[in-house]
Structures are given as C-alpha cells and as structure tokens.
Design an enzyme around this catalytic site. Sequence first.
Site, short mmCIF file in Angstrom:
data_model
loop_
_atom_site.label_atom_id
_atom_site.label_comp_id
_atom_site.label_asym_id
_atom_site.label_seq_id
_atom_site.Cartn_x
_atom_site.Cartn_y
_atom_site.Cartn_z
N SER A 102 20.89 5.41 87.69
CA SER A 102 20.99 4.11 87.01
C SER A 102 20.44 3.00 87.92
O SER A 102 20.03 3.25 89.04
CB SER A 102 22.45 3.83 86.63
OG SER A 102 23.22 3.81 87.80
N GLY B 167 16.14 -0.69 86.76
CA GLY B 167 15.42 -1.83 86.20
C GLY B 167 14.84 -1.56 84.81
O GLY B 167 13.77 -2.07 84.48
N GLY C 201 16.12 -2.80 82.18
CA GLY C 201 16.20 -4.09 81.50
C GLY C 201 15.01 -4.97 81.84
O GLY C 201 14.42 -5.61 80.96
N ASP D 200 22.00 -7.63 80.49
CA ASP D 200 20.57 -7.40 80.23
C ASP D 200 20.04 -8.32 79.14
O ASP D 200 18.85 -8.65 79.12
CB ASP D 200 20.32 -5.95 79.82
CG ASP D 200 20.01 -5.10 81.04
OD1 ASP D 200 19.25 -5.57 81.91
OD2 ASP D 200 20.55 -3.99 81.14
N LYS E 184 9.56 15.47 91.94
CA LYS E 184 10.38 16.47 91.22
C LYS E 184 11.49 15.86 90.36
O LYS E 184 11.65 16.26 89.21
CB LYS E 184 10.98 17.46 92.24
CG LYS E 184 11.58 18.70 91.59
CD LYS E 184 10.54 19.67 91.08
CE LYS E 184 10.12 20.60 92.21
NZ LYS E 184 9.01 21.47 91.85
N PRO E 185 12.29 14.88 90.87
CA PRO E 185 13.34 14.32 90.02
C PRO E 185 12.76 13.75 88.71
O PRO E 185 13.38 13.90 87.65
CB PRO E 185 13.95 13.20 90.87
CG PRO E 185 13.64 13.59 92.28
CD PRO E 185 12.32 14.29 92.24
N GLY F 59 35.00 -19.18 85.72
CA GLY F 59 35.91 -18.17 86.25
C GLY F 59 37.24 -18.22 85.56
O GLY F 59 37.55 -19.19 84.85
N CYS G 119 31.89 -25.10 83.49
CA CYS G 119 33.09 -24.61 82.79
C CYS G 119 34.31 -24.77 83.70
O CYS G 119 34.81 -25.88 83.85
CB CYS G 119 32.87 -23.17 82.35
SG CYS G 119 33.91 -22.73 80.95
N GLY H 223 34.27 -25.06 86.72
CA GLY H 223 33.85 -26.05 87.71
C GLY H 223 34.07 -27.48 87.24
O GLY H 223 34.29 -28.38 88.05
N HIS I 124 28.28 -23.43 79.39
CA HIS I 124 27.52 -22.59 80.34
C HIS I 124 26.01 -22.78 80.16
O HIS I 124 25.36 -21.98 79.49
CB HIS I 124 27.87 -21.11 80.12
CG HIS I 124 29.26 -20.77 80.54
ND1 HIS I 124 29.58 -20.48 81.84
CD2 HIS I 124 30.41 -20.68 79.84
CE1 HIS I 124 30.87 -20.22 81.93
NE2 HIS I 124 31.41 -20.34 80.73
N GLU J 57 23.73 -22.20 82.13
CA GLU J 57 22.94 -21.16 82.79
C GLU J 57 22.35 -20.14 81.82
O GLU J 57 21.32 -19.53 82.10
CB GLU J 57 23.76 -20.45 83.87
CG GLU J 57 24.93 -19.59 83.39
CD GLU J 57 26.26 -20.34 83.24
OE1 GLU J 57 26.22 -21.57 83.04
OE2 GLU J 57 27.32 -19.68 83.30
N1 GLN Z 1 39.37 -20.19 82.80
C1 GLN Z 1 38.85 -21.36 82.17
C2 GLN Z 1 39.17 -21.38 80.68
O1 GLN Z 1 39.45 -20.37 80.11
C3 GLN Z 1 37.37 -21.49 82.38
C4 GLN Z 1 36.59 -20.39 81.77
C5 GLN Z 1 35.18 -20.30 82.28
O2 GLN Z 1 34.86 -20.85 83.32
N2 GLN Z 1 34.33 -19.57 81.59
O3 GLN Z 1 39.15 -22.41 80.07
#
Ligand code: GLN
Length: 539
Positions: free
Chosen positions: A13, A16, A18, A71, A189-190, A355, A382, A384, A508, A510
Amino acid sequence: MKKLIFVTGGVCSSLGKGITASSIGSLLEARGLSVRMIKIDPYLNVDAGTMNPYQHGEVYVTDDGAETDLDLGNYARFTNAPISKANSVTTGQVYREVINKEREGRFLGKTVQVVPHITDEIKSRIVAVGKDPDVDFTIIEIGGTVGDMESVPFLEAARQLIHEYGRQDAVSVHVTLVPEVTGGELKTKPTQHSVKELQEVGIQPDVLVCRSTAGLDESLRRKLAAFTNVEYEGVISAKDASTIYELPLVFHDQGLDQFLLRKMNVESRHADLKAWKEVVRKLTEPRKRVRIGVVGKYMELHDAYKSVWEALYHGGIGNDAGVEIVRIDSSRFEAEDANPGDVLADVDGILVPGGFGQRGINGMVVAARWARENGMPYFGLCLGMQIMAIEWARNVIGWADADSAEFNQDAGHAVVSLLEDQIDVKNFGGTMRLGRNDSVFKEGSKPALAYGSTRVSERHRHRYEFSNAYRADFDGSGMVIAGTTPDGELVESLEWPDHPWGVGVQYHPEFKSRPIAPHPLFAAFVKASIAFGDKRAHG
Ligand code: GLN
C-alpha cells in the site's frame, strides 16, 4: 463519450494510487477533456467520519457534507471534477444499500448474493458518477492492494465493466513497486506477481505505473512489458519526485496521456501544462522563504492534516514563497517553565488547525496569546477560531474560567458551546454542522479583503459554536466579529483588532485550496507571515 479508467495497486500500500489517479485526471483536463473521480474504499465503515486520524489520516469533507477518505482531497487539488457523496464508495455503503433493498422485498424472493447483487450495486454507482452528458472519463481508484480479500467484489465489478464497455472504452492502470535490493539492483519480480494476481481475477492491465527510488531504464521496462503483456509504452517509470505536483509532468513526459488516448481512440488538443509547470517552479525554486508553525495535536502524523499542509504550500505558491512547516505539539507550551517566545522564535506565523477533545488545548491558548500580544500572524481553523475565543475571554475580558463546553461542561463562561437544539440529540454523529454553508463578512475585515468579497461558501465539520450569550462582551471589548452566517445567527469568523493578521474561521478553508488556485485566506496569511519575518530580520 464515456470512458472508464480503473486504477489499482499492487505489491504494497501507500504507493500513490491516489496521486496517480489525480495526475491522470489533470492531464486529461489539460487536454480539454472532462473527468469525474471515484474513490472506492474496501472497508465496512459507511464513511470515514467515525475513523480515528491515527488510523486513517484526515477526513476530507465535501460540499454536500460527506466525510470521506483523504484521497478525495487529492482529486480536488489536481482536477476540476466536482466532489460529493457520490464520489466516495465504501463496502459499508454498498452492503447497507443491498441489505436495505432486501428488507424492502425488492429482490422478489431471490437469494441475494455478492455476485450479482453486490457487484451490480458497485457497477451502478460507478456508472452513475459519469452519467452527465458532458463527462468524458470516469477514473475509479480501487483502494487496498490487489490480492486483499476485501477488494475482490470491486475487482469483479471492474472486470465486468471492462468486458461490457470493451477494452477501448475501459482500461486498467496498475500501480506497483519496483524495489531496490542491496547493491542497487531493481527487482521486477514483485510486479510480475502482482500483475499475475490481477490477471487471475480477469483483468489485464493496460498501463503499469512503476514506483521506484531511482527510475526504470529501457531494458527493465522492456522486461516488464514482455512478462506482463503490457505494451512497452504503457510501462511508466515513476521515480520519487520533488513534489507530488510534478507527477502530471513526469507522466506526460513519458507519454502516458498520449498512450491512454491512443488506446481509447480519443482525439484531443495538445496538453496545456503551463499552469502545472509554474506550480512546480514556484515550489522548487521559490523567490522567498517563510516558516509557519502549526500548533496542534496529532502533529507526528503526517496525514492527519493533509489538506492543511497542502493549503499552506499553496499559500506559498500564491506569494512565490517556499513554505517550511514546523510542527509544534501544543503540549510544549504547557510546561510550567515554557517560554512561548522561545518555542516560536524561528517561525514567522502560526496556524492552529481543527481538532477534537481536550488534550493540548491550554497549550494552544498560550501560543495564541503570544501571537496576539506580539503581532505574529495567526490563522485559526475551526478549533483554532474557538481557541481565539477562549484566549480572548480569559486574558482580555478577564474570565479565568472561560472555556469551551466541549472541554469543560461546567465552565463558568462557556464561550463556545452547543446550540440549544443540539443538546438533547442522542445521536452523537448527528449533531455536527457538516458541509457547505455561506458566510458574510464585515466590509474591510481581513477575510473580506482576502476574498475580495463579503460573501463566500465554505465547508464545515464541527459541533460547537461561538456562544451568542457572550457576543456583546466580545464586541464591547474590541474583538472583531468579522463574519457570521447570512442570517447573523452563528459566528463564522473572529479577527483580532490592531493586529497585522489574526484571523479565525469556524470552517475549513483548507479543503478548497488548489495549487493552481491557492485559497485567498492561506495566501493572505502567508503574505502577512512573510512581512512579519522580514520585519523581525530587519527591525
Ligand atoms: N471540536 C470542535 C467542535 O466540534 C472543533 C472541530 C474542528 O476543529 N473540526 O466544534
């Protein structure tokens, strides 16, 4: 025109697949053809939303709120193909659909089996994605490695489709490894074994993309062609590139797109790869350099913030600057004797990504405070942005007990909390705000200036919101509520007053950045960080 390109992987695996599928998509688009992308994940989870980033890497979110494999983020960065729920297929989804139909009695008393019922469901999902009249190609990446038990029904569906469409309209691209043994010799061979395994399930590959550290010479390519029934021009050497965005150019130089189009009897204009060349030039020979600290948890995991890393590099492309990312585990700010100025001494700006969960939060608050007080650019995604709210409440308004209800249910000032109507919902997964939502920004705010617009649409994935109970306190103490939902109900963006660039967004961004079209907020943040670095260096 309706053509299918299946991309499978062999030997091991993480080779690459993707990026290969994405690069083929970008090359076809560079020739004016229209593509759609599908990722098949042979696991029983219905989607990637419940999976731990330690196992799975980032969850990529689509406009329509699907939580998918990372991906799909690559597809979105390399191609213009629209990405939605339909582009992510898992074993769990397929079985759930077939079992639901069985319960509804829709199989009219027949015995329900993997072949044909599961394979038919897979085929219909693949065909559906390319059904719009303007679509020329659907590229289907089958996750896992050929030979895995889990991928068998998907390979059978691919075999049937290749047979039904005919080999001129449906082709197979197999990505394999050509390892180097002691002494520097490359071993084929692989790959030979892996192709045999594919042939055993009835699929003859048309193209081999051979990963190796050094690259294959002509004699090795001829040898592989002879042993695998693949034409010599179809054996592509993919040695490690300086950046993933070089892959479309590497493939094009070896004639991969020309070969595929000849095989499939498609006429097209010449490939216009100017934009990709410019991207690679700016990544490999940038005119400036900038160092960005990313403060969070999961920092040791390369893939947990895949789209954030890429968006930062794109922000660099937007400024003709090479971005060096410094991953900073937020626990480093939590020690008694930690000096945030030391930890941040050699970065020019910090980003706090999304997070979940309490761990590391206080360290992020400390880092944010230092950035705010020292004029260092800060970008909060988010979580952050929620950190900006907690930090401001604690250190500017003066509520030492300010927190998010996510981290402390009994916080004296829960400046980030659940909305009333979210609270009784038992179904944990059901309370997330997911997918596309519009935001409106104050005229003249940093986000509005960066976007060049006061209304944008971005993607969300979170449960907790800035608490409206405290909006007046924030307003009154000078924090800029830079953006809200169009009805004004939910806070979408915070901005530090009198600061070069301190911006948080509840969504988000990003996910929507592309190397060819860097996201405006990432470009603006990198620009501010370059200015901060220059000022620090020259006083
Ligand atoms: N934990 C936070 C929430 O649920 C932020 C979520 C995130 O950063 N995606 O609101």
